[in-house]
Design an enzyme around this catalytic site. Structure first.
Site, PDB file in Angstrom:
ATOM      1  N   HIS A  95       0.856  -1.187   0.000  1.00 28.07           N
ATOM      2  CA  HIS A  95       0.000   0.000   0.000  1.00 28.07           C
ATOM      3  C   HIS A  95       0.884   1.225   0.000  1.00 28.07           C
ATOM      4  CE1 HIS A  95      -3.124   2.835   1.130  1.00 28.07           C
ATOM      5  NE2 HIS A  95      -3.962   1.929   0.671  1.00 28.07           N
ATOM      6  N   ASP A 122      -8.045  -5.148  -0.005  1.00 30.33           N
ATOM      7  CA  ASP A 122      -8.596  -5.989  -1.060  1.00 30.33           C
ATOM      8  C   ASP A 122      -8.232  -7.453  -0.932  1.00 30.33           C
ATOM      9  OD1 ASP A 122     -10.070  -4.148  -2.435  1.00 30.33           O
ATOM     10  OD2 ASP A 122      -8.308  -3.349  -3.445  1.00 30.33           O
TER      11      ASP A 122
HETATM   12  N1  ACO Z   1       4.194  -7.877  -4.796  1.00 26.37           N
HETATM   13  C1  ACO Z   1       5.549  -7.909  -4.936  1.00 26.37           C
HETATM   14  N2  ACO Z   1       6.350  -6.811  -4.793  1.00 26.37           N
HETATM   15  C2  ACO Z   1       5.744  -5.654  -4.500  1.00 26.37           C
HETATM   16  C3  ACO Z   1       4.350  -5.541  -4.331  1.00 26.37           C
HETATM   17  C4  ACO Z   1       3.582  -6.702  -4.487  1.00 26.37           C
HETATM   18  N3  ACO Z   1       2.241  -6.654  -4.348  1.00 26.37           N
HETATM   19  N4  ACO Z   1       4.034  -4.260  -4.052  1.00 26.37           N
HETATM   20  C5  ACO Z   1       5.185  -3.575  -4.033  1.00 26.37           C
HETATM   21  N5  ACO Z   1       6.225  -4.425  -4.295  1.00 26.37           N
HETATM   22  C6  ACO Z   1       7.657  -4.055  -4.304  1.00 26.37           C
HETATM   23  C7  ACO Z   1       8.021  -3.282  -5.564  1.00 26.37           C
HETATM   24  O1  ACO Z   1       8.442  -4.167  -6.594  1.00 26.37           O
HETATM   25  C8  ACO Z   1       9.126  -2.395  -5.039  1.00 26.37           C
HETATM   26  O2  ACO Z   1      10.298  -3.190  -4.918  1.00 26.37           O
HETATM   27  P1  ACO Z   1      11.761  -2.516  -5.163  1.00 26.37           P
HETATM   28  O3  ACO Z   1      11.895  -1.479  -4.104  1.00 26.37           O
HETATM   29  O4  ACO Z   1      12.721  -3.660  -5.052  1.00 26.37           O
HETATM   30  O5  ACO Z   1      11.709  -1.937  -6.558  1.00 26.37           O
HETATM   31  C9  ACO Z   1       8.688  -2.036  -3.625  1.00 26.37           C
HETATM   32  O6  ACO Z   1       7.874  -3.157  -3.216  1.00 26.37           O
HETATM   33  C10 ACO Z   1       7.871  -0.736  -3.531  1.00 26.37           C
HETATM   34  O7  ACO Z   1       6.769  -0.850  -4.435  1.00 26.37           O
HETATM   35  P2  ACO Z   1       6.117   0.377  -5.231  1.00 26.37           P
HETATM   36  O8  ACO Z   1       5.340  -0.171  -6.380  1.00 26.37           O
HETATM   37  O9  ACO Z   1       7.205   1.385  -5.527  1.00 26.37           O
HETATM   38  O10 ACO Z   1       5.178   0.991  -4.124  1.00 26.37           O
HETATM   39  P3  ACO Z   1       3.981   1.987  -4.398  1.00 26.37           P
HETATM   40  O11 ACO Z   1       3.723   2.658  -3.110  1.00 26.37           O
HETATM   41  O12 ACO Z   1       4.251   2.827  -5.606  1.00 26.37           O
HETATM   42  O13 ACO Z   1       2.758   1.002  -4.801  1.00 26.37           O
HETATM   43  C11 ACO Z   1       0.926  -0.450  -4.673  1.00 26.37           C
HETATM   44  C12 ACO Z   1       1.778   0.602  -3.935  1.00 26.37           C
HETATM   45  C13 ACO Z   1       0.503   0.079  -6.042  1.00 26.37           C
HETATM   46  C14 ACO Z   1      -0.336  -0.735  -3.864  1.00 26.37           C
HETATM   47  C15 ACO Z   1       1.769  -1.746  -4.836  1.00 26.37           C
HETATM   48  O14 ACO Z   1       2.144  -2.258  -3.571  1.00 26.37           O
HETATM   49  C16 ACO Z   1       1.066  -2.821  -5.648  1.00 26.37           C
HETATM   50  O15 ACO Z   1       1.150  -2.833  -6.878  1.00 26.37           O
HETATM   51  N6  ACO Z   1       0.302  -3.758  -4.981  1.00 26.37           N
HETATM   52  C17 ACO Z   1      -0.471  -4.756  -5.665  1.00 26.37           C
HETATM   53  C18 ACO Z   1      -1.776  -4.165  -6.169  1.00 26.37           C
HETATM   54  C19 ACO Z   1      -2.766  -3.894  -5.060  1.00 26.37           C
HETATM   55  O16 ACO Z   1      -3.006  -4.715  -4.192  1.00 26.37           O
HETATM   56  N7  ACO Z   1      -3.404  -2.711  -5.136  1.00 26.37           N
HETATM   57  C20 ACO Z   1      -4.444  -2.301  -4.163  1.00 26.37           C
HETATM   58  C21 ACO Z   1      -3.958  -1.202  -3.329  1.00 26.37           C
HETATM   59  S1  ACO Z   1      -5.126  -0.835  -2.057  1.00 26.37           S
HETATM   60  C22 ACO Z   1      -6.285   0.077  -2.831  1.00 26.37           C
HETATM   61  O17 ACO Z   1      -6.107   0.703  -3.833  1.00 26.37           O
HETATM   62  C23 ACO Z   1      -7.566   0.085  -2.216  1.00 26.37           C
END
Ligand code: ACO
Length: 428
Positions: free
Chosen positions: A306, A363
């Site tokens: 998140h 979610d």
């Molecule tokens: N699975 C594996 N790795 C992940 C995940 C995941 N679900 N989420 C983040 N990471 C990793 C990224 O690859 C990144 O790794 P790095 O630092 O080695 O490059 C690090 O964690 C940070 O991730 P970001 O994408 O930069 O974090 P951001 O804050 O931009 O994204 C987000 C947050 C979009 C929710 C992300 O965690 C994600 O894509 N999750 C899966 C989708 C999801 O569940 N979305 C619902 C969000 S809740 C809502 O909207 C109600």
């Protein structure tokens, strides 16, 4: 007022320090460009406060979520969605008389114009519910032209807010009916808000239908948990579109589109599809955790991570418990819930997820509840929109009442410098 100093090109500038109710610290850079010629860059707005809001407080480090000061845990346990909607929109919990009046005003508007049915006829039954909902919500503006006046008095704005709260459940239920090829079921206003929605979804003209009270409670709770989440992608979109003085239907429709994406509200659909895939693949949870960690593999654990919560998502805790409760009450054993719990356990003990502070979000378990109460996977994201509607309306009204300026970020241009046009004949 406390000041921060900025040293730039040999000069010192003072920036106001802003402290929120809960001690959140911010620098006011609203005059930065005028004073210094500089702007700030923050792709994805990870460090940018777009507004001053009095609606929702989140502390991502502590896992705190409060609506108008009230903890989400208390609201989820003791309140109803319409009471929470009132709280979000008007700022205070209603008295009994105020709540009854609010509910009556909503009940008086649950029907939708018969011509809207023709819109439904035009969509293929396979259409994604989010696309249909966004289109039909936007088209409601043409039925209520008073909503187009950007200077309409509060009572007109309020009437359109009530209309949206009243009509969106009917629209969502009718989207489902269209998908199923079933007759549309008209609202029955002696029923409660959530009961009425379930009746329109699952009722039939050929028999009486009464939803299980456990299902009504579980859905009410889900709606409360999704009702607002401060300046997320869809809410910022609603405020942004509204800032151009576009009408409330167009603004909410834009919010629905923003919510659709798999990184936002679309994740609930993706989670259940992912869990099903893991189950079909033999249930080897470790294999999928390894794939999620592999940077050469686009797979991510949906429902994990998140932008704001970095310890836990308080909504996920409540939903996990609610999923257990509703499945037990309905006597359902869903193997996907077992996989979800195993996946959470494996991921939460893995250094990759620990270091990046990735936890299950709202979610991760919501889809399991939706499925248990008979809502098909393609409808999960519209159910999220249903809950978030109250927050969008409250945020839109707050933005309008504060007379906020049109949203217009700047950019740092990194494209080609000035060059002369070359006629096509000379380009080879
Ligand atoms: N699975 C594996 N790795 C992940 C995940 C995941 N679900 N989420 C983040 N990471 C990793 C990224 O690859 C990144 O790794 P790095 O630092 O080695 O490059 C690090 O964690 C940070 O991730 P970001 O994408 O930069 O974090 P951001 O804050 O931009 O994204 C987000 C947050 C979009 C929710 C992300 O965690 C994600 O894509 N999750 C899966 C989708 C999801 O569940 N979305 C619902 C969000 S809740 C809502 O909207 C109600």
């Amino acid at each position: 007022m406390e000041k921060a100093q900025l040293h730039l090109e040999g000069r010192t500038y003072e920036l106001d320090v802003v402290i929120g109710t809960e001690g959140e610290k911010a620098l006011d850079i609203s005059k930065l460009r005028d004073q210094t010629g500089y702007i700030t860059v923050d792709v994805g707005y990870k460090n940018t406060g777009s507004t001053y809001s009095q609606i929702t407080f989140i502390d991502g480090e502590q896992g705190i979520l409060r609506y108008r000061g009230y903890p989400i845990e208390q609201l989820a346990e003791f309140s109803t969605y319409l009471e929470v909607a009132y709280l979000l929109i008007y700022g205070e919990l209603p008295t009994r008389a105020q709540l009854e009046d609010f509910e009556e005003r909503i009940k008086a508007r649950t029907l939708i114009h018969e011509d809207i049915k023709k819109f439904f006829d035009g969509f293929p039954s396979s259409a994604h519910p989010m696309g249909v909902l966004a289109s039909v919500v936007c088209s409601l503006s043409s039925f209520y032209p008073e909503s187009l006046d950007p200077y309409a008095p509060d009572e007109v704005v309020e009437r359109n807010i009530i209309r949206l709260l009243a009509k969106v459940p009917t629209l969502i239920a009718w989207i489902y009916k269209k998908r199923m090829g079933h007759p549309y079921i008209y609202p029955r206003n002696e029923r409660s808000y959530v009961n009425n929605f379930l009746y329109m979804m699952f009722g039939m003209p050929t028999y009486d239908y009464e939803p299980d009270p456990h299902v009504v409670d579980a859905l009410d709770k889900l709606l409360i948990l999704h009702a607002d989440h401060e300046q997320n992608c869809s809410t910022s979109t609603v405020r942004t579109v509204g800032s151009s003085r576009a009408n409330i239907y167009a603004s909410v429709s834009a919010g629905i589109c923003a919510l659709w994406g798999p990184l936002h509200g679309g994740a609930n659909q993706e989670v259940i599809e992912m869990l099903e895939m893991i189950k079909a693949d033999g249930g080897n949870v470790q294999k999928w955790v390894e794939k999620a960690k592999d940077k050469n593999d686009p797979f991510r654990l949906m429902g994990f991570g998140h932008r704001v919560y970095k310890n836990f998502d308080p909504r996920a805790k409540i939903i996990k418990q609610a999923a257990d409760q509703v499945l037990n009450a309905l006597g359902i054993h869903d193997p996907v819930l077992d996989i979800a719990k195993k996946l959470e356990e494996v991921a939460l003990s893995d250094p990759y997820f620990i270091e990046r502070r990735l936890y299950p979000n709202v979610d991760f378990y919501s889809g399991i509840i939706y499925r248990a109460i008979g809502i098909p996977v393609e409808m999960f994201t519209v159910m999220f929109a249903f809950g978030r509607l109250a927050g969008w309306l409250a945020q839109w009204w707050e933005m309008r009442r504060a007379n906020e300026p049109i949203v217009r970020p700047r950019q740092v241009y990194m494209g080609p410098g000035l060059r002369d046009y070359v006629p096509i004949a000379k380009r080879g």
